[in-house]
Scaffold this active site. Sequence first.
Site, PDB file in Angstrom:
ATOM      1  NE  ARG A   1      -2.611   4.798  -0.136  1.00  0.00           N
ATOM      2  CZ  ARG A   1      -3.192   3.480  -0.351  1.00  0.00           C
ATOM      3  NH1 ARG A   1      -2.400   2.331  -0.727  1.00  0.00           N
ATOM      4  NH2 ARG A   1      -4.393   3.031  -0.271  1.00  0.00           N
TER       5      ARG A   1
ATOM      6  CB  SER B   1     -13.450   1.004   0.042  1.00  0.00           C
ATOM      7  OG  SER B   1     -12.553   0.809  -0.959  1.00  0.00           O
TER       8      SER B   1
ATOM      9  NE  ARG C   1     -10.222  -6.900  -7.772  1.00  0.00           N
ATOM     10  CZ  ARG C   1      -9.236  -6.428  -6.867  1.00  0.00           C
ATOM     11  NH1 ARG C   1      -7.954  -6.589  -7.154  1.00  0.00           N
ATOM     12  NH2 ARG C   1      -9.558  -5.815  -5.864  1.00  0.00           N
TER      13      ARG C   1
ATOM     14  CB  SER D   1      -0.896   0.059   1.224  1.00  0.00           C
ATOM     15  OG  SER D   1      -1.824  -1.129   1.114  1.00  0.00           O
TER      16      SER D   1
ATOM     17  NE  ARG E   1      -7.946 -11.896  -1.825  1.00  0.00           N
ATOM     18  CZ  ARG E   1      -7.036 -10.786  -1.787  1.00  0.00           C
ATOM     19  NH1 ARG E   1      -7.297 -10.068  -0.908  1.00  0.00           N
ATOM     20  NH2 ARG E   1      -6.211 -10.561  -2.628  1.00  0.00           N
TER      21      ARG E   1
ATOM     22  NE  ARG F   1      -3.504  -9.543   0.054  1.00  0.00           N
ATOM     23  CZ  ARG F   1      -2.085  -9.262   0.501  1.00  0.00           C
ATOM     24  NH1 ARG F   1      -1.406 -10.070   0.881  1.00  0.00           N
ATOM     25  NH2 ARG F   1      -1.924  -7.823   0.040  1.00  0.00           N
TER      26      ARG F   1
ATOM     27  CG  ASP G   1      -5.544  -6.834   1.713  1.00  0.00           C
ATOM     28  OD1 ASP G   1      -6.600  -7.230   1.026  1.00  0.00           O
ATOM     29  OD2 ASP G   1      -4.993  -5.929   1.503  1.00  0.00           O
TER      30      ASP G   1
ATOM     31  CD  GLN H   1      -8.514  -1.228  -3.636  1.00  0.00           C
ATOM     32  OE1 GLN H   1      -9.498  -1.389  -4.368  1.00  0.00           O
ATOM     33  NE2 GLN H   1      -7.481  -2.286  -3.382  1.00  0.00           N
TER      34      GLN H   1
END
Length: 452
Positions: free
Chosen positions: A33, A173, A128, A29, A357, A406, A326, A175
């Site tokens: 950024r 979220s 997605r 993450s 997931r 993952r 996650d 994101q």
Amino acid sequence: MSQSGPAKPASARASSALSGAVRMPGDKSVSHRALMLGGLASGETRISGLLEGDDIMATAAAMRAMGAGIRKSGEEWVVHGVGNGCLLEPEDTLDFGNAGTGVRLVMGLAGVYDMCARFTGDASLLRRPMGRVLEPLRLMGVQVEAAEGDRLPLSLHGPRAANPVTYTLPVASAQVKSAVLLAGLNTPGVTTVVEPVATRDHTENMLRAFGAQIEIETNSSGARRIAIEGQGDLTGQTVTVPGDPSSAAFPIVAALITHGSDVTIENVMMNPARTGLIATLLEMGAVIDVTNERNEGGEDVADLRVRSSDLKGVVVPSDRAPSMIDEYPVLAVAASFAEGETVMEGIEELRVKESDRLAAMADGLEVNGVDCSAGHDWLKVRGHPGGKGLGAMTEEAVVETHLDHRIAMSFLVFGLAAEHGSRIDDASMIATSFPGFVDLMTGLGAGMEVSP
């Protein structure tokens, strides 16, 4: 960057005690950024500890395509930014491979510019949904052309001047929050995000470090109001990327479930917005010692000594989900070897990750003989302490990873403590987030093997 190579099946076998010390790769993450804001800021940004996985390299390529200079110099990455408001229109489609975080954040960053930017990805990313990011961008005046269901491939064309908005997140979220805040950088006036439930705050921390004018208010119920002043100056910085707690989750759980293990994991970020898994494992009876606590690059960091433990099932509260979203796949692995039932609630966000997931975990657990049940936003796992009878008992017992790194790593960890080991259909996508995973785990004594 789209994944098109052959699948690489992999397996893990029941292993003896894991031991040793390992250092975590840089946090994904923070790495995303750092490249984005370094590429946007004026002057030079120097980044140490950058995660060099495929996802991060996709973000680097996108920022280069919009004018930033990005190169590796020794152990550092050096970024020469274009200046806020000065991104260039990319000539070609920006291919983000498997990087969901990268594509969503760059859509926010670049979407409000008066230019056309096209986005695509690999087969997993094409499935997605992107609507959660596209909704606030449309409110800001961005024109969107997308595949059915607001999916990739898609094109964004920003207005001459974007509209500042006050946007309340419909779901927790980081994101979506980050995409709106990054869009606010090139928007006149103040752009505000209201999050009813706090999510990871790396974007806010880094925006402030690069000089953005950002104000954060938190009310008595924990809801946060984040306001950013647009069209200000950003200045290049020196960034140290801490170790990724989401990557650390795999050797942590492996050590806990593999009898006799004693492993030290160095350089793990301990940001409170990212430590939900550790809190949950401690509640389950995990022996995890937090040592050498320090602050690096504005983030809390520590080393973790983890020893094999007798785990017990717990109920994981739904309000913990944002701090460990996650990590639920590998938590389900830990729960498979715990005494009693572990209940995970409020985890519908797992259905819109690299794969569904929640479904992928339930299917994989069942393939390996674990007693579990799942609903729209919950998963219950009834554990088998010791792992007797668990694992790939037949040649057909192969976990489908659905191009999800993952899921792949979680079920390789599973096999270390299962009587019959485990097999997965593909390990190739692990390189998106943790390119040294198998080598790191085998260095600790784990029995893992990837087909050539």
